[in-house]
Write a protein that holds these residues in place. Sequence first.
Motif, PDB file in Angstrom:
ATOM      1  N   ALA A  30       0.832  -1.207   0.000  1.00  0.00           N
ATOM      2  CA  ALA A  30       0.000   0.000   0.000  1.00  0.00           C
ATOM      3  C   ALA A  30       0.865   1.255   0.000  1.00  0.00           C
ATOM      4  O   ALA A  30       0.552   2.230  -0.692  1.00  0.00           O
ATOM      5  N   ARG A  31       1.938   1.229   0.749  1.00  0.00           N
ATOM      6  CA  ARG A  31       2.841   2.391   0.766  1.00  0.00           C
ATOM      7  C   ARG A  31       3.532   2.558  -0.579  1.00  0.00           C
ATOM      8  O   ARG A  31       3.732   3.673  -1.048  1.00  0.00           O
ATOM      9  N   GLU A  32       3.898   1.436  -1.207  1.00  0.00           N
ATOM     10  CA  GLU A  32       4.502   1.521  -2.543  1.00  0.00           C
ATOM     11  C   GLU A  32       3.511   2.083  -3.553  1.00  0.00           C
ATOM     12  O   GLU A  32       3.906   2.759  -4.492  1.00  0.00           O
ATOM     13  N   ALA A  33       2.227   1.793  -3.346  1.00  0.00           N
ATOM     14  CA  ALA A  33       1.192   2.298  -4.251  1.00  0.00           C
ATOM     15  C   ALA A  33       0.891   3.772  -3.996  1.00  0.00           C
ATOM     16  O   ALA A  33       0.166   4.395  -4.755  1.00  0.00           O
ATOM     17  N   GLY A  34       1.435   4.324  -2.908  1.00  0.00           N
ATOM     18  CA  GLY A  34       1.266   5.743  -2.626  1.00  0.00           C
ATOM     19  C   GLY A  34       0.057   6.083  -1.771  1.00  0.00           C
ATOM     20  O   GLY A  34      -0.368   7.243  -1.734  1.00  0.00           O
ATOM     21  N   LEU A  35      -0.510   5.119  -1.082  1.00  0.00           N
ATOM     22  CA  LEU A  35      -1.644   5.412  -0.206  1.00  0.00           C
ATOM     23  C   LEU A  35      -1.162   6.141   1.045  1.00  0.00           C
ATOM     24  O   LEU A  35      -0.064   5.890   1.538  1.00  0.00           O
ATOM     25  N   ASP A  36      -2.014   7.027   1.570  1.00  0.00           N
ATOM     26  CA  ASP A  36      -1.640   7.754   2.784  1.00  0.00           C
ATOM     27  C   ASP A  36      -1.778   6.854   4.013  1.00  0.00           C
ATOM     28  O   ASP A  36      -2.295   5.747   3.939  1.00  0.00           O
ATOM     29  N   GLU A  37      -1.324   7.358   5.150  1.00  0.00           N
ATOM     30  CA  GLU A  37      -1.294   6.545   6.378  1.00  0.00           C
ATOM     31  C   GLU A  37      -2.699   6.111   6.816  1.00  0.00           C
ATOM     32  O   GLU A  37      -2.878   5.004   7.310  1.00  0.00           O
TER      33      GLU A  37
END
Length: 146
Positions: A30-37
């Motif tokens: 999810a972080r690699e996909a650019g989703l926020d925290e």
Amino acid sequence: MAYIAEQAIPVVEKRTQERQQKLDQIVMLAREAGLDENAVARLVSSKSDRPADARLPRTGVRRPYMNPFDAQSGIYAFPPNHPEKMPDWARQALNQGWRKQDMHYKNLAGAWAQRGMPQLYDPIARHDELKALEAANGGYQRKKKQ
């Protein structure tokens, strides 16, 4: 009985570890996909992580309708899939030519003016007051039928 419980402990620990590894993998992707925290937290949150008594209030329930004939009106929901749950005053109003949209708290003052009726109360202020009371009491909760 104690023997069975002791045999289950390693299995539960293994499954918990596997679950945590999968959650870590989800967070990384999810972080690699650019989703926020916040989005990442929603992905990995689980109801099982909360204590049983930590029920969240139902804030997504829309209850925008008010009785046009009662100054002490509460706020009501008209369940679209359950017309039998509509309050009696709403059925009477519909029989008198009112529309469901007319009983919405934002449209109520205009509906009174259109019909030449006196304004019994300020529906927007009353709605805000009732929502504040509801929030102070922990939010709207459905009553369980017993």
